[in-house]
Design a protein around this motif. Sequence first.
Motif: not given
Length: 229
Positions: A14, A181, A183-184, A186
């Motif tokens: 990310g 990012t 991922t964060n 999510k």
Amino acid sequence: MKGKVVLVSGASGGLGVHVTQAFLDAGATVIGTSRKIQQSSFASPGFTAMPAEISTREGAAVLIDQVIARFGRIDVLAHTVGGFAGGQSIADTDDDTFHRMFDVNVNSAFYLLRAALPAMRRTRNGRIIAIGSRAAIDPGPGVGAYSASKAALVSLIRTVAAENKEAGITANVILPGTMDTPTNRKMIPNADVSKWVQPANVASLVLWLAGDAGADVNGAVIPVYGKDA
């Protein structure tokens, strides 16, 4: 950064994608590494993909050998690899989680540094920038293994800075807060992302530390907390 050889670990992550692109945009020759990185990950003639498993001594050594064999040197090492695990108190943290945090956040840096430093010392030139975390100096409940591993990374980088300052090498570590990012987003779907740190801004700081303007910065631990300071 034209003429500079830059190795970015975690180049497909990310933050890593932003760091890699920033160096490419600045004219550097960039070697990007991660477990599954591909040449098609970046559309630039200055980019070379080198998949590697740097959490092992052998994997890191082979990667550095390949970089030196092909490009002759490493001017900049931007280490963006990292992993997160949370939700357990220290009393409840299992061995696997604790060891995994150190494998990802400390051992990968140690193996990569140990392999790359001799080459940097030979050329008496090198910039090392690692990505830590705010949790390294501001730990909270439920993230003990993660915080401890990031604190160890800070100590590792500052030691490298002290040991190599006479060899023309600088080493610094950036401590971002929560970064914006995919991922964060999510993992924390209901967060106020306006307070999060933008990866492109961290990448700009990495680029600055690697350039001429950052030559006098060594052993620094730089907080980047965004609006959540």
